[in-house]
Design a protein around this motif. Sequence first.
Motif, PDB file in Angstrom:
ATOM      1  N   MET A   1       0.852  -1.175   0.000  1.00 45.70           N
ATOM      2  CA  MET A   1       0.000   0.000   0.000  1.00 45.70           C
ATOM      3  C   MET A   1       0.898   1.239   0.000  1.00 45.70           C
ATOM      4  N   ASN A   2       0.636   2.192  -0.899  1.00 43.20           N
ATOM      5  CA  ASN A   2       1.480   3.389  -0.924  1.00 43.20           C
ATOM      6  C   ASN A   2       1.179   4.287   0.283  1.00 43.20           C
ATOM      7  N   ALA A   3       2.044   5.257   0.515  1.00 40.97           N
ATOM      8  CA  ALA A   3       1.970   6.087   1.725  1.00 40.97           C
ATOM      9  C   ALA A   3       0.664   6.877   1.810  1.00 40.97           C
ATOM     10  N   MET A   4       0.185   7.420   0.688  1.00 40.54           N
ATOM     11  CA  MET A   4      -1.065   8.190   0.749  1.00 40.54           C
ATOM     12  C   MET A   4      -2.244   7.295   1.129  1.00 40.54           C
ATOM     13  N   PHE A  23      -2.196   1.529  16.480  1.00 41.05           N
ATOM     14  CA  PHE A  23      -1.326   2.704  16.367  1.00 41.05           C
ATOM     15  C   PHE A  23       0.148   2.368  16.117  1.00 41.05           C
ATOM     16  N   PRO A  24       0.727   1.366  16.782  1.00 39.30           N
ATOM     17  CA  PRO A  24       2.152   1.087  16.561  1.00 39.30           C
ATOM     18  C   PRO A  24       2.488   0.748  15.105  1.00 39.30           C
ATOM     19  N   GLN A  25       1.512   0.331  14.328  1.00 35.87           N
ATOM     20  CA  GLN A  25       1.746   0.023  12.919  1.00 35.87           C
ATOM     21  C   GLN A  25       1.850   1.285  12.064  1.00 35.87           C
ATOM     22  N   TYR A  26       1.419   2.433  12.606  1.00 35.45           N
ATOM     23  CA  TYR A  26       1.331   3.661  11.826  1.00 35.45           C
ATOM     24  C   TYR A  26       2.138   4.828  12.403  1.00 35.45           C
ATOM     25  N   ILE A  27       2.532   4.730  13.668  1.00 33.81           N
ATOM     26  CA  ILE A  27       3.205   5.853  14.321  1.00 33.81           C
ATOM     27  C   ILE A  27       4.543   5.383  14.871  1.00 33.81           C
ATOM     28  N   ALA A  28       5.605   6.131  14.537  1.00 35.53           N
ATOM     29  CA  ALA A  28       6.943   5.804  15.018  1.00 35.53           C
ATOM     30  C   ALA A  28       7.041   6.069  16.516  1.00 35.53           C
ATOM     31  N   GLU A  29       7.847   5.267  17.190  1.00 42.10           N
ATOM     32  CA  GLU A  29       8.032   5.427  18.633  1.00 42.10           C
ATOM     33  C   GLU A  29       8.558   6.812  18.993  1.00 42.10           C
ATOM     34  N   ASP A  30       9.356   7.405  18.103  1.00 38.29           N
ATOM     35  CA  ASP A  30       9.945   8.719  18.373  1.00 38.29           C
ATOM     36  C   ASP A  30       9.283   9.826  17.544  1.00 38.29           C
ATOM     37  N   CYS A  31       8.011   9.670  17.242  1.00 33.67           N
ATOM     38  CA  CYS A  31       7.265  10.627  16.432  1.00 33.67           C
ATOM     39  C   CYS A  31       7.356  12.030  17.031  1.00 33.67           C
ATOM     40  N   ILE A 106      -0.466  17.157   8.218  1.00 34.94           N
ATOM     41  CA  ILE A 106       0.776  17.102   7.455  1.00 34.94           C
ATOM     42  C   ILE A 106       1.662  16.078   8.145  1.00 34.94           C
ATOM     43  N   ASP A 107       1.888  14.960   7.482  1.00 29.25           N
ATOM     44  CA  ASP A 107       2.641  13.854   8.078  1.00 29.25           C
ATOM     45  C   ASP A 107       3.849  13.508   7.225  1.00 29.25           C
ATOM     46  N   ARG A 108       5.007  13.442   7.870  1.00 32.81           N
ATOM     47  CA  ARG A 108       6.183  12.906   7.189  1.00 32.81           C
ATOM     48  C   ARG A 108       6.222  11.426   7.537  1.00 32.81           C
ATOM     49  N   VAL A 109       6.268  10.613   6.498  1.00 30.15           N
ATOM     50  CA  VAL A 109       6.165   9.168   6.670  1.00 30.15           C
ATOM     51  C   VAL A 109       7.454   8.500   6.216  1.00 30.15           C
ATOM     52  N   VAL A 110       8.006   7.655   7.080  1.00 31.74           N
ATOM     53  CA  VAL A 110       9.209   6.883   6.772  1.00 31.74           C
ATOM     54  C   VAL A 110       8.897   5.423   7.051  1.00 31.74           C
ATOM     55  N   ARG A 111       9.114   4.575   6.055  1.00 32.96           N
ATOM     56  CA  ARG A 111       8.839   3.146   6.160  1.00 32.96           C
ATOM     57  C   ARG A 111       7.429   2.864   6.696  1.00 32.96           C
ATOM     58  N   GLY A 112       6.466   3.649   6.192  1.00 34.19           N
ATOM     59  CA  GLY A 112       5.073   3.414   6.521  1.00 34.19           C
ATOM     60  C   GLY A 112       4.600   3.962   7.851  1.00 34.19           C
ATOM     61  N   LYS A 113       5.470   4.666   8.591  1.00 34.94           N
ATOM     62  CA  LYS A 113       5.072   5.198   9.901  1.00 34.94           C
ATOM     63  C   LYS A 113       5.259   6.712   9.945  1.00 34.94           C
ATOM     64  N   ILE A 114       4.354   7.366  10.670  1.00 29.53           N
ATOM     65  CA  ILE A 114       4.450   8.811  10.850  1.00 29.53           C
ATOM     66  C   ILE A 114       5.618   9.101  11.786  1.00 29.53           C
TER      67      ILE A 114
END
Length: 136
Positions: A1-4, A23-31, A106-114
């Motif tokens: 699935m693409n980022a958008m 949430f852990p699948q979508y949000i980085a621990e250090d968001c 506005i989300d910067r996404v890296v490897r599928g996580k915000i």
Amino acid sequence: MNAMKRMKYFYEHVVSENLIDEFPQYIAEDCMVRVGEQQFTIGYEGMKQHLLDVRKTYPDLAMKIIRQYSYRGTIVSEFVMEGTHLGEWLGMKPTSKKITMNGVDIDRVVRGKIVEHGGAVGTFEALFEAGIIKPA
């Protein structure tokens, strides 16, 4: 699935259906959260707590993404958010009124996580339109 598509799914399903366990699948621990020119590390736990707090005011909160743009890992999502004002917020007593707010995430996404989140919601306008706040 693409980022958008991933961010659309996150907001329209995970957030709207209050699927906190996902949430852990979508949000980085250090968001980080960006407010103007400042950044604050709130992490996954901070993002989770934010949603839990919003749900105290609007337990039936639902988001619909109406447009998205992507540029170099940053996803801009324009949305409409609805919820019933059933909890106290900033001293405003619950009104049981359905509130509709427009906003942008506005989300910067890296490897599928915000990894960085920011945006704005037209809360003032929505509360004014619903008659919850009045002009001075």
